[in-house]
Design an enzyme around this catalytic site. Structure first.
Site, PDB file in Angstrom:
ATOM      1  CG  HIS A 185      13.296  53.950  31.569  1.00  0.00           C
ATOM      2  ND1 HIS A 185      12.446  53.421  30.636  1.00  0.00           N
ATOM      3  CD2 HIS A 185      12.493  54.470  32.535  1.00  0.00           C
ATOM      4  CE1 HIS A 185      11.191  53.613  31.013  1.00  0.00           C
ATOM      5  NE2 HIS A 185      11.185  54.235  32.170  1.00  0.00           N
ATOM      6  CD  GLU A 186      13.610  55.695  35.941  1.00  0.00           C
ATOM      7  OE1 GLU A 186      12.974  56.764  35.936  1.00  0.00           O
ATOM      8  OE2 GLU A 186      13.067  54.568  35.898  1.00  0.00           O
ATOM      9  CG  HIS A 190      10.944  59.277  33.018  1.00  0.00           C
ATOM     10  ND1 HIS A 190       9.732  59.481  32.423  1.00  0.00           N
ATOM     11  CD2 HIS A 190      11.004  57.940  33.274  1.00  0.00           C
ATOM     12  CE1 HIS A 190       9.064  58.321  32.325  1.00  0.00           C
ATOM     13  NE2 HIS A 190       9.824  57.367  32.831  1.00  0.00           N
ATOM     14  CD  GLU A 203       7.388  54.676  30.694  1.00  0.00           C
ATOM     15  OE1 GLU A 203       7.382  55.507  31.641  1.00  0.00           O
ATOM     16  OE2 GLU A 203       7.987  53.588  30.753  1.00  0.00           O
TER      17      GLU A 203
END
Lengths: 511, 511
Positions: free
Chosen positions: A268-269, A272, A299
């Site tokens: 997820h990170e 980004h 996001e």
């Protein structure tokens, strides 16, 4: 982007202090989360408040405003140049409209609220956080008045995070989504293949942190993360951040009993971070940090990698031998089919950040309703715990036993970030919509099982990353997918995926 | 310190941005050394240059100058208040006298020089660093002219680091010291007890980093370091730094084959950190960082803990069972007597930071002579490698085979920090002088074998730390020990100590 307008270049020189101060603030915040010793908290709060004042003064520089205004009406700028001016003008809007006193007051109030929230969560004592929450709501109501709105003051706050976002749009989207998600969740849990717990995540097995970290770094590199232009560190609440060009850092957490949760957070990170690393250097150098970006689109990138890639059966096929080799004792008998169900276990729970792909948006809806009611004075801060329990029961069918597992779980309200949560759900929807288009061009079924993610990143770079914030979420969606946000992409995607995994009886219901 | 003067308090409000900017610069620098990914180097250099401009502008604020000038002649200030005004006035002197252009130019030049030095050292290629060195010398010559001096432009540079320090004072001290150190080194190496190598440091044994770190942290806590108000991290070149009140961080390095070297570095930096943690909060909050402090006095604290404590036979007695328990396989048969000789092995080498207590000042003298000659145009940058080899041969009796082990070994010249090195030697001398007084009041022979260091820290806090920079090194020496710096304390101390350890034949030579 190449900037040829001399007027714009002259303005961007004047704008550089804002860019630099934003980066320096990010350095302080990253360090605060990763390294700060307990007794250094007050000094750091003072340093941040000081930077915030410097930044406000820079935004309020009359010469900057004047040049920016004249650039807005300027002929002869390229399309990209005009868009950049608009982005900066939008970022400046906040400082132009909100008095400095109120900005400083919010900074001070949220510093104290953050500490109070931390303690309140630990003590499961909402009452000690309530006055801070009430004060932050009042401050944001004032800010909404300064920022201006047509129907709903909450719109002014939502608009800070996504250009043009309104409560009625969120409401429309969430209303469509909610019954489908609730219904699908119910059907999955009825499936004969549904397994509510598994040794890989139920705490009976232990997975060494160092091995989880090695696996996470390996997957990040496969995704295309440039580790020489960033770092991977450990924190309680994962985030990623930009400290300057060539310095995009990821943080994650490792649960000793649940390596899939850690990997999901890392991916997820990583999503980004890939977005940030994909913004062209010459554009990056004139962006003032997160204020410039659309939070839904940011996001969408993290949710894409976490879910569309990370939880896909095809990628899990690639992951299986990796898991087996990293954790031979715990994983020797675990096959891909099992891992697919472990990675895609659907179960309504209390905690948003532990939620699966299907129930996640329902958690956001709870927060959206409550924020909307708070800002519109339909709900008093003291009634938030009750409202939380009612909404959780309505949307997810569960009621958290404590406020610690309920309305005190997230940090966001202690920052006074009302309007931020909805972008988490919208990002999930954008991710599904982008993925649907991508799948028309790339055959993911053959790429993902090989861990071959170069073409995927290339597609995202070309269609999304390279534009940075130059298009609003709506414009970008139209540009990339041919139409505005349509939640049907997400419901189609999860219905198909979970019907396959859980061999759900009958056809998925259609519109 | 309690500040009662309203005029001073009003001034200190105006001065706060300087304090804050100094702390923020320290955060960026700490992160640069500990965390920065390679590709983030340019962005960080730009951020630092930007902060440096902000700081220069703040120092040049006319209102600040005006208030400071009127405070200088103000009646009714307490002694402490007058001293504080003097300290700040002295720090401001640099910005008042040196044009902003030159400050910015030095910042830019040293950024490039640092990168060039790094590469030159790796490639053992002095020629590629030479033009940067020459340019930095020229800049510092200009700065010296702006700062003003009577006899020697080098005095203006020395004075930046220590109030009132001159080249002639250094020359006088070093001339007294040099023959004694050279002679003592020679006598030690002739001793029948002298052992040039030992398995504990010669690379045959390996000591796990984690255990070295645990031992280091244990000793730091014994020293009185407040770990909740700081951190211990790993870097190639150890340092300690202040990021704000309650946030004093230590860095160290671990040599897998030499735990005594690591522990010495940790105790050295711990000594710096204890000084910072011992400055009263209300004074700390109005200091603008290292500019305010005397470098010799800061260094006296690090050298005190590293040498006067860390290498003392009494403390090594305390350490022996610790070493044995942390490293049972490697240390089981090592006794205190052996450890004392390992910790106090004297051997002229090429590398300053690896030097023992006796030869260390000789390394500084090499640098002092060369800097003095460079700034006075008696030496050209291109001739530095030759001069280095000659001086090393003269003072230490060895000639480094490469420039990497010679004039390229230290980072300081790439920062343009001419005048800094001498404070390292003076700190060593102050440490011995303070220790001589301390030993009249505390019976270290009974405290150190118990690891009982509370009274030692208490003494340092009372006599030195609590005053921060309010006294010049000379004033402080007189206040604490009754007289100005006298190198005889150091020569007496090492002569006595090494005569005991190595049972040197005959009496130590007397004056």
């Amino acid at each position: 982007m190449i900037i040829t307008s001399l007027l714009l270049r002259r303005f961007l020189d004047l704008y550089q202090p804002i860019v630099k101060l934003g980066q320096i603030q990010s350095i302080l915040d990253w360090d605060l989360n990763v390294n700060l010793p307990p007794k250094g908290a007050q000094a750091r709060a003072n340093q941040s408040a000081f930077l915030s004042e410097l930044l406000t003064d820079q935004w309020n520089n009359p010469e900057l405003s004047q040049q920016l205004d004249s650039l807005l009406g300027q002929d002869g700028l390229s399309d990209q140049e005009r868009r950049l001016v608009k982005v900066i003008h939008r970022a400046q809007r906040f400082y132009r409209l909100v008095p400095k006193d109120l900005i400083v007051k919010k900074k001070q109030t949220s510093s104290q609220a953050f500490m109070a929230w931390h303690q309140a969560k630990e003590d499961n004592d909402f009452e000690s956080f309530r006055p801070h929450l009430a004060e932050l709501v009042a401050i944001d109501q004032l800010m909404a008045n300064h920022l201006g709105f047509t129907d709903n003051p909450y719109d002014a706050l939502l608009n800070q995070y996504d250009d043009g976002l309104t409560a009625s749009f969120c409401f429309e989207v969430f209303s469509q989504l909610q019954p489908k998600l609730t219904e699908l969740t119910h059907r999955i849990q009825q499936s004969s293949r549904y397994q509510p717990t598994h040794p890989l995540t139920d705490g009976t097995l232990v997975f060494a942190t160092e091995d989880q970290q090695k696996l996470g770094l390996f997957v990040l590199r496969k995704m295309g993360y440039d580790a020489a232009a960033g770092r991977l560190d450990v924190v309680p609440h994962p985030f990623s951040t930009d400290l300057g060009w060539g310095d995009t850092r990821i943080t994650t957490r490792y649960l000793s009993h649940d390596p899939q949760s850690s990997l999901a957070a890392t991916m997820h990170e990583g999503g980004h971070a890939l977005y940030s690393q994909g913004i062209p250097e010459e554009m990056y150098e004139v962006l003032s940090g997160e204020q410039d970006l659309s939070f839904s689109i940011h996001e969408s990138q993290s949710r894409f990698w976490e879910n569309q890639v990370g939880r896909s059966p095809q990628f899990i096929q690639f992951l299986t031998p990796l898991f087996q080799s990293f954790f031979p004792d715990q994983m020797h008998s675990v096959d891909t089919e099992t891992l697919i169900r472990v990675f895609n276990r659907v179960q309504p729970g209390f905690i948003r950040i532990e939620a699966d792909e299907v129930t996640y948006p329902l958690h956001i809806m709870v927060r959206f309703d409550i924020e909307n009611d708070l800002i519109n004075n339909r709900l008093d801060a003291k009634d938030v715990p009750d409202a939380w329990r009612q909404k959780m029961q309505t949307y997810l069918g569960v009621t958290p036993p404590t406020d610690r597992d309920g309305c005190l779980q997230d940090v966001h309200w202690s920052y006074g970030n009302f309007g931020y949560f909805p972008t988490y759900a919208l990002g999930t929807l954008y991710a599904a919509q982008f993925a649907a288009t991508m799948k028309q061009e790339l055959f993911l079924d053959s790429l993902l099982p090989q861990g071959e993610m170069g073409p995927i990143l290339g597609w995202l770079r070309h269609h999304i990353h390279q534009h940075g914030p130059l298009y609003s979420p709506e414009e970008l969606a139209v540009r990339v997918t041919g139409h505005k946000l349509n939640p049907q992409h997400f419901t189609d995607y999860i219905t198909q995926k979970y019907s396959d995994i859980y061999q759900l009886a009958g056809q998925p219901p259609t519109e």
